[in-house]
Design an enzyme around this catalytic site. Structure first.
Site, PDB file in Angstrom:
ATOM      1  N   LYS A 183      44.015  44.174 -73.271  1.00 40.07           N
ATOM      2  CA  LYS A 183      42.721  43.488 -73.429  1.00 40.07           C
ATOM      3  C   LYS A 183      41.880  44.061 -74.558  1.00 40.07           C
ATOM      4  O   LYS A 183      41.995  45.224 -74.931  1.00 40.07           O
ATOM      5  CB  LYS A 183      41.961  43.492 -72.098  1.00 40.07           C
ATOM      6  N   ARG A 209      47.941  44.738 -62.632  1.00 43.76           N
ATOM      7  CA  ARG A 209      48.544  43.579 -63.313  1.00 43.76           C
ATOM      8  C   ARG A 209      48.837  43.962 -64.757  1.00 43.76           C
ATOM      9  O   ARG A 209      47.938  44.386 -65.477  1.00 43.76           O
ATOM     10  CB  ARG A 209      47.566  42.412 -63.250  1.00 43.76           C
TER      11      ARG A 209
HETATM   12  C1  PT1 Z   1      43.004  39.796 -64.525  1.00 39.23           C
HETATM   13  C2  PT1 Z   1      43.539  38.727 -65.287  1.00 39.23           C
HETATM   14  C3  PT1 Z   1      44.146  37.661 -64.564  1.00 39.23           C
HETATM   15  N1  PT1 Z   1      43.484  38.675 -66.629  1.00 39.23           N
HETATM   16  C4  PT1 Z   1      43.698  38.742 -62.551  1.00 39.23           C
HETATM   17  N2  PT1 Z   1      44.216  37.698 -63.212  1.00 39.23           N
HETATM   18  C5  PT1 Z   1      43.986  37.611 -67.292  1.00 39.23           C
HETATM   19  N3  PT1 Z   1      43.758  38.770 -61.186  1.00 39.23           N
HETATM   20  C6  PT1 Z   1      44.589  36.576 -66.575  1.00 39.23           C
HETATM   21  C7  PT1 Z   1      40.560  40.241 -73.658  1.00 39.23           C
HETATM   22  O1  PT1 Z   1      39.374  40.595 -73.629  1.00 39.23           O
HETATM   23  O2  PT1 Z   1      42.409  40.823 -65.104  1.00 39.23           O
HETATM   24  N4  PT1 Z   1      43.100  39.786 -63.185  1.00 39.23           N
HETATM   25  N5  PT1 Z   1      44.665  36.605 -65.248  1.00 39.23           N
HETATM   26  C8  PT1 Z   1      43.903  37.559 -68.790  1.00 39.23           C
HETATM   27  N6  PT1 Z   1      42.544  37.453 -69.177  1.00 39.23           N
HETATM   28  C9  PT1 Z   1      42.062  38.085 -70.306  1.00 39.23           C
HETATM   29  C10 PT1 Z   1      40.710  38.392 -70.378  1.00 39.23           C
HETATM   30  C11 PT1 Z   1      42.907  38.465 -71.310  1.00 39.23           C
HETATM   31  C12 PT1 Z   1      40.218  39.083 -71.465  1.00 39.23           C
HETATM   32  C13 PT1 Z   1      42.434  39.142 -72.416  1.00 39.23           C
HETATM   33  C14 PT1 Z   1      41.084  39.474 -72.497  1.00 39.23           C
HETATM   34  O3  PT1 Z   1      41.344  40.521 -74.566  1.00 39.23           O
END
Ligand code: PT1
Length: 287
Positions: free
Chosen positions: A230, A264
């Site tokens: 992230k 995760r």
């Molecule tokens: C998470 C999650 C998810 N993250 C759960 N499910 C993502 N339960 C998808 C960035 O800032 O943390 N928990 N499903 C992916 N979401 C992101 C959000 C990916 C922010 C990247 C960023 O780079």
């Protein structure tokens, strides 16, 4: 050392008893940029093969998602999302014995995924979908990941504002837990909580949440955390998306020390190694 909470997480035929070693959830992105090979069949086959590999590497759960929730990601239609994820879930349901989670904000996608053999609904839109999503979860007695977000992926990083992010995420969990168990037909045992790193949060908000993960133990529900690749890691350290693994492993290890039970990740083998190491040391701490 924090006293380990005794609790059960139920997701259809699966029952996980805690305390136990942390679970590693492998990410299966079924998006064109992840597994595109032109044809839909190849996409599904490639995604399933990647998922099987993650199980070999030690994944305890698999999280299958067809719609990106990265900041700025554009929403896709229900039909498109179904077309992406259902073939992968069908393939995996026939081949693996670990619980499959569907990463979606759409009740119809959740329902179809449960029909195809998924056991957990990972709801990154827990603030939005509500009742319809809960009905699907309740009907199948599925597990439910309640994730905190502010806004939608398209706009969530524009200007996230909290007076106290740790307090507000706690209030959100309290309100949602109450609502889904009182009006949604969901048992507390079906629910896991996720602070939603990167979902409408600045670097400072994400760091505050990571520093106070322990406080969410009061809900006596498993905590799930996703930090893998992230951008907050990039913002702190200037690391590109492919250079963030060491920092993500530190977050995972600290999270395990704070009582997080499910990590995760895209990087299953490395995460398993990090959390097993952390647990071996933590097991030797005197109370
Ligand atoms: C998470 C999650 C998810 N993250 C759960 N499910 C993502 N339960 C998808 C960035 O800032 O943390 N928990 N499903 C992916 N979401 C992101 C959000 C990916 C922010 C990247 C960023 O780079």
């Amino acid at each position: 050392m924090i006293p380990a909470t005794e609790m059960i997480f139920r997701a259809r035929q699966f029952e996980v008893a805690f305390p136990r070693p942390a679970l590693v959830m492998g990410i299966v992105n079924v998006t064109p940029d992840s597994f595109s090979d032109g044809g839909k069949f190849l996409d599904a086959a490639a995604a399933a093969a990647h998922a099987l590999k993650m199980v070999e590497l030690g994944a305890d759960l698999l999280d299958i998602g067809g719609e990106s929730t990265r900041p700025g990601a554009a929403p896709i239609s229900e039909a498109e999302e179904l077309q992406r994820v259902i073939p992968v879930i069908q393939k995996l349901a026939a081949r693996v014995s670990v619980p499959l989670s569907i990463d979606t904000t759409k009740p119809a996608v959740a329902r179809a995924a449960l029909q195809a053999g998924a056991s957990i609904v990972n709801d990154a839109g827990a603030r939005i979908a509500g009742e319809a999503m809960w009905r699907a979860v309740a009907e199948f007695q599925a597990g439910y990941v309640c994730l905190h977000s502010q806004g939608t992926p398209a706009t969530m990083q524009a200007n996230p504002v909290y007076a106290d992010v740790v307090l507000e995420v706690g209030e959100f969990f309290e309100e949602r837990l109450e609502a889904m168990t009182r009006r949604g037909g969901i048992a507390p045992e079906q629910v896991a909580l996720d602070v939603g790193i990167g979902f409408g949060k600045t670097l400072e908000h994400n760091l505050q949440l990571l520093a106070h993960l322990q406080s969410f133990g009061r809900f006596q529900r498993p905590l799930l955390l996703g930090v893998s690749r992230k951008s907050f890691i990039g913002h702190l350290l200037g690391a590109g998306v492919d250079e963030r693994l060491p920092a993500a492993l530190v977050c995972a290890s600290l999270a395990v020390e704070s009582g997080v039970q499910i990590i995760r990740t895209h990087d299953v083998a490395e995460t398993v190694q990090a959390v097993r190491m952390a647990e071996a040391v933590l097991a030797r701490k005197k109370n």
